[in-house]
Write a protein that holds these residues in place. Structure first.
Motif, PDB file in Angstrom:
ATOM      1  N   GLN A 154       0.811  -1.218   0.000  1.00 46.85           N
ATOM      2  CA  GLN A 154       0.000   0.000   0.000  1.00 46.85           C
ATOM      3  C   GLN A 154       0.843   1.266   0.000  1.00 46.85           C
ATOM      4  O   GLN A 154       0.520   2.234  -0.687  1.00 46.85           O
ATOM      5  N   ASN A 175      -1.376  -6.189  -1.513  1.00 45.78           N
ATOM      6  CA  ASN A 175      -1.218  -6.070  -0.065  1.00 45.78           C
ATOM      7  C   ASN A 175      -1.212  -7.442   0.595  1.00 45.78           C
ATOM      8  O   ASN A 175      -2.141  -7.808   1.306  1.00 45.78           O
ATOM      9  N   GLU A 176      -0.179  -8.212   0.345  1.00 41.58           N
ATOM     10  CA  GLU A 176      -0.099  -9.570   0.881  1.00 41.58           C
ATOM     11  C   GLU A 176       1.292  -9.835   1.450  1.00 41.58           C
ATOM     12  O   GLU A 176       2.203  -9.018   1.313  1.00 41.58           O
ATOM     13  N   HIS A 200      -3.955 -15.274   8.211  1.00 37.74           N
ATOM     14  CA  HIS A 200      -3.674 -13.945   8.768  1.00 37.74           C
ATOM     15  C   HIS A 200      -4.567 -13.619   9.967  1.00 37.74           C
ATOM     16  O   HIS A 200      -4.533 -12.486  10.463  1.00 37.74           O
ATOM     17  N   ASP A 202      -7.734 -13.205   9.975  1.00 36.02           N
ATOM     18  CA  ASP A 202      -8.582 -12.123   9.488  1.00 36.02           C
ATOM     19  C   ASP A 202      -9.900 -12.703   8.979  1.00 36.02           C
ATOM     20  O   ASP A 202      -9.978 -13.899   8.646  1.00 36.02           O
ATOM     21  N   SER A 206     -12.801  -8.817   5.494  1.00 34.80           N
ATOM     22  CA  SER A 206     -11.689  -7.900   5.689  1.00 34.80           C
ATOM     23  C   SER A 206     -10.565  -8.182   4.702  1.00 34.80           C
ATOM     24  O   SER A 206      -9.966  -7.260   4.132  1.00 34.80           O
ATOM     25  N   TYR A 207     -10.276  -9.474   4.489  1.00 33.25           N
ATOM     26  CA  TYR A 207      -9.217  -9.848   3.546  1.00 33.25           C
ATOM     27  C   TYR A 207      -9.566  -9.376   2.135  1.00 33.25           C
ATOM     28  O   TYR A 207      -8.707  -8.864   1.407  1.00 33.25           O
ATOM     29  N   ASN A 209     -11.393  -6.871   1.306  1.00 31.86           N
ATOM     30  CA  ASN A 209     -11.273  -5.408   1.248  1.00 31.86           C
ATOM     31  C   ASN A 209      -9.813  -4.962   1.167  1.00 31.86           C
ATOM     32  O   ASN A 209      -9.476  -4.000   0.483  1.00 31.86           O
ATOM     33  N   LYS A 210      -8.923  -5.683   1.874  1.00 24.31           N
ATOM     34  CA  LYS A 210      -7.508  -5.297   1.909  1.00 24.31           C
ATOM     35  C   LYS A 210      -6.736  -5.756   0.682  1.00 24.31           C
ATOM     36  O   LYS A 210      -5.870  -5.038   0.173  1.00 24.31           O
ATOM     37  N   VAL A 211      -7.026  -6.990   0.220  1.00 26.75           N
ATOM     38  CA  VAL A 211      -6.177  -7.613  -0.809  1.00 26.75           C
ATOM     39  C   VAL A 211      -6.860  -7.696  -2.173  1.00 26.75           C
ATOM     40  O   VAL A 211      -6.269  -7.305  -3.193  1.00 26.75           O
ATOM     41  N   PRO A 214      -8.551  -4.011  -3.949  1.00 23.50           N
ATOM     42  CA  PRO A 214      -7.582  -3.102  -4.577  1.00 23.50           C
ATOM     43  C   PRO A 214      -7.022  -3.618  -5.907  1.00 23.50           C
ATOM     44  O   PRO A 214      -6.546  -2.832  -6.723  1.00 23.50           O
TER      45      PRO A 214
END
Length: 358
Positions: A154, A175-176, A200, A202, A206-207, A209-211, A214
């Motif tokens: 990020q 983002n990993e 993770h 998680d 959530s995963y 949204n983060k990975v 994007p």
């Protein structure tokens, strides 16, 4: 103690092309050979002889790039023969010196260790903008709208997108941390997401949204070229392997460029890649934790060697933590970043190891 070890490193660096003498180092430092060896290993995580081997081989790549005779290089760095040098080189980089000389490919750097900075010392910090401008001069078309830049993380994504460093092209982050936890194939499907999220600690939402979210331009838009911005360290290279494997799984047919760099020195080495074997390597390495059967870029070969070493319960990092477990966690974390730059772990990965080992 860091100043003491730095004195040893400086003495060794000044004599890298000479025959190494542990007695000579001990006399210079004023301690016994055993004490010097023990303290060096405790502080750096590797033996003195291993450090010298890796530094000599890394420096020799510059001679190879300048087309010096391989025999002359072997003699310069203290090898008994060209064959001995070639064996050592291939063990570390995965290709022979001659292959490297013919087709110079990115390698994982092994720079001089710096554990202590004196008051008058300074570190050069080359700006990303300056280096990207050099890339633009070489490949102007990679700054156009039909190009996607995939950036390792990020922070790098925000910097590149905010400054529009790659012009009108698109930007996405990966983002990993593929160097830890279980992996599955196919890549980015439901099973992959659930497995990675669980690893993770998680939630799936959530995963995603983060990975996953994007990366959506990669899934939804066709690009003529993809530029992959990943560092030399093991952390980045395992992320790179995952993206390359996905491109093969997706049967991507455009051009793929790797812009590799060392984290502490943003000097870009650009290589055009040919897809074809990365998915099988991904399955061998990240899914089954086995050595790959395919020849790879030296930088990825080196990273995979480190990755497989880190899968062992006892490895260089856990040994280092065990020997230094008396050190407070914040200071130990700082030392791990200094001593193991080629691994590339972040705070989270190191803190988990510290907790488990201590």
């Amino acid at each position: 103690m860091n100043a003491y070890i730095q004195s040893m490193i400086d003495w060794i660096e000044e004599r890298l092309k000479d025959e190494f003498s542990l007695d000579g180092l001990a006399n210079y430092m004023g301690y016994s050979p055993y004490y010097c060896s023990f303290k060096f290993h405790q502080a750096t995580g590797i033996s003195i002889r291993r450090y010298i081997l890796l530094r000599r081989l890394h420096l020799s790549t510059k001679d190879l790039a300048n087309n010096r005779k391989i025999l002359d290089i072997a003699v310069d760095y203290g090898y008994s023969s060209q064959e001995a040098y070639s064996r050592s080189f291939k063990t570390v980089f995965g290709i022979s010196p001659r292959e490297f000389q013919r087709n110079q490919k990115p390698i994982q750097s092994f720079a001089k260790l710096t554990l202590y900075q004196g008051e008058d010392s300074w570190i050069m910090n080359r700006s990303r903008e300056t280096e990207v401008n050099q890339v633009r001069k070489r490949k102007e078309r990679l700054f156009e709208q039909d190009v996607l830049n995939i950036l390792n993380g990020q922070e790098m994504y925000v910097d590149f997108k905010t400054k529009r460093l790659m012009g009108d092209s698109d930007y996405v982050p990966f983002n990993e941390a593929m160097c830890v936890n279980k992996a599955t194939s196919p890549i980015f499907d439901r099973d992959f997401i659930q497995t990675r999220a669980a690893g993770h600690h998680d939630s799936v939402e959530s995963y995603q949204n983060k990975v996953i979210e994007p990366l959506s331009p990669l899934f939804k838009k066709a690009y003529n070229a993809i530029v992959l911005w990943f560092g030399e360290d093991m952390f980045c290279q395992m992320n790179l392997l995952t993206i390359l494997a996905y491109l093969e799984q997706f049967e991507y047919s455009g051009n793929v460029f790797l812009n590799s760099f060392r984290e502490d020195e943003f000097k870009v080495n650009q290589t055009e890649l040919t897809l074809g074997s990365y998915f099988s390597v991904y399955e061998e390495v990240l899914v089954h934790h086995k050595k790959p059967t395919t020849e790879l870029l030296p930088v990825m070969f080196q990273a995979i060697e480190l990755f497989l070493e880190m899968q062992k319960e006892t490895n260089a990092v856990t040994k280092y933590i065990e020997k230094n477990k008396h050190v407070p966690t914040p200071e130990l974390l700082k030392r791990l970043f200094e001593v193991f730059p080629t691994i590339g772990y972040g705070d989270t990965q190191y803190l988990e190891l510290i907790e488990r080992t201590k």
